[in-house]
Design a protein around this motif. Structure first.
Motif: not given
Length: 243
Positions: A158-177
């Motif tokens: 969970n801890t590592e997933l949160t750390e690594k997932f947030r920048p991925i989510i940011k990229t995805s948020l921008d990608k899909v508008g």
């Protein structure tokens, strides 16, 4: 008389020996049963149990992630669909009353699209945690509740997933508008007279909800493998969970 005593004594010795042998046989059988019980009560070796559980978890993770990565993987599943955050409910209510419901709907859809886009990135983290599982972890999971494996993954990743997932989510948020739709919703709301300004952390919120959805989906797959024989795709899974 002496001969009679000797024969009687011999008979007693033989009887004691037979009884002792039977007791020893029972004792070793009981110990063997306890050993098997410690191993999970399956009659399988610990290595087989460990391999079977890892195989089951990897299968569940791959299937769960594949499901969530599809279009509507989050959005059309009521259990994990990402809604507006609680602190933004008044924003949603107010804008819908003002005829801005379409903007809200676009923001909600885009958050879910971002989670779907990012979901596949979680697989490698999950698989690494599964492969690092010890025999003790495997035995505890086998004897645990129906979501024991999912709990193990949450604790391990969970801890590592949160750390690594947030920048991925940011990229995805921008990608899909999603970022644009989010800004539109809250800039529109914050322009309404006499309202308290609101603008929750979009990245943090979607990251938390996306990860929660991942674990819910993995738990569903774990339950299928435990309860549904048809979900056990390999001989090893059938052997471990069939017992």
């Amino acid at each position: 008389m002496k001969k009679h005593i000797t024969i009687t004594g011999l008979a007693i010795i033989v009887s004691i020996s037979i009884a002792s042998a039977q007791s020893w046989k029972k004792l070793t059988k009981d110990v063997g049963s306890k050993v098997e019980s410690v191993k999970g009560g399956t009659g399988l070796s610990e290595d087989e149990v460990g391999a079977g559980l890892k195989e089951a978890l990897i299968q569940g993770v791959e299937k769960g992630v594949a499901q969530l990565s599809q279009a509507d993987g989050y959005f059309k599943d009521p259990q994990i669909k990402i809604p507006m955050p609680d602190e933004a409910k008044k924003v949603e209510t107010k804008l819908r009353k003002l005829g801005q419901g379409e903007k809200v709907d676009e923001a909600i859809l885009s958050m879910n699209r971002a989670a779907e886009d990012a979901a596949s990135e979680a697989k490698d983290l999950f698989v690494a945690a599964i492969k690092a599982m010890t025999i003790t972890d495997a035995m505890n999971i086998l004897k645990g509740n129906d979501d024991a494996a999912t709990r193990y993954l949450r604790k391990s990743t969970n801890t590592e997933l949160t750390e690594k997932f947030r920048p991925i989510i940011k990229t995805s948020l921008d990608k899909v508008g999603a970022t644009k739709h989010w800004e539109t919703v809250f800039s529109t709301y914050n322009k309404v007279p006499f309202v308290d300004k609101v603008n929750p952390d979009l990245e943090q919120y979607v990251t938390e909800k996306a990860i929660t959805g991942l674990f819910i989906q993995v738990a569903k797959e774990e339950l299928q493998i435990r309860k549904n024989p048809a979900a056990r795709a390999t001989d090893l899974l059938k052997k471990v969970f069939g017992n």
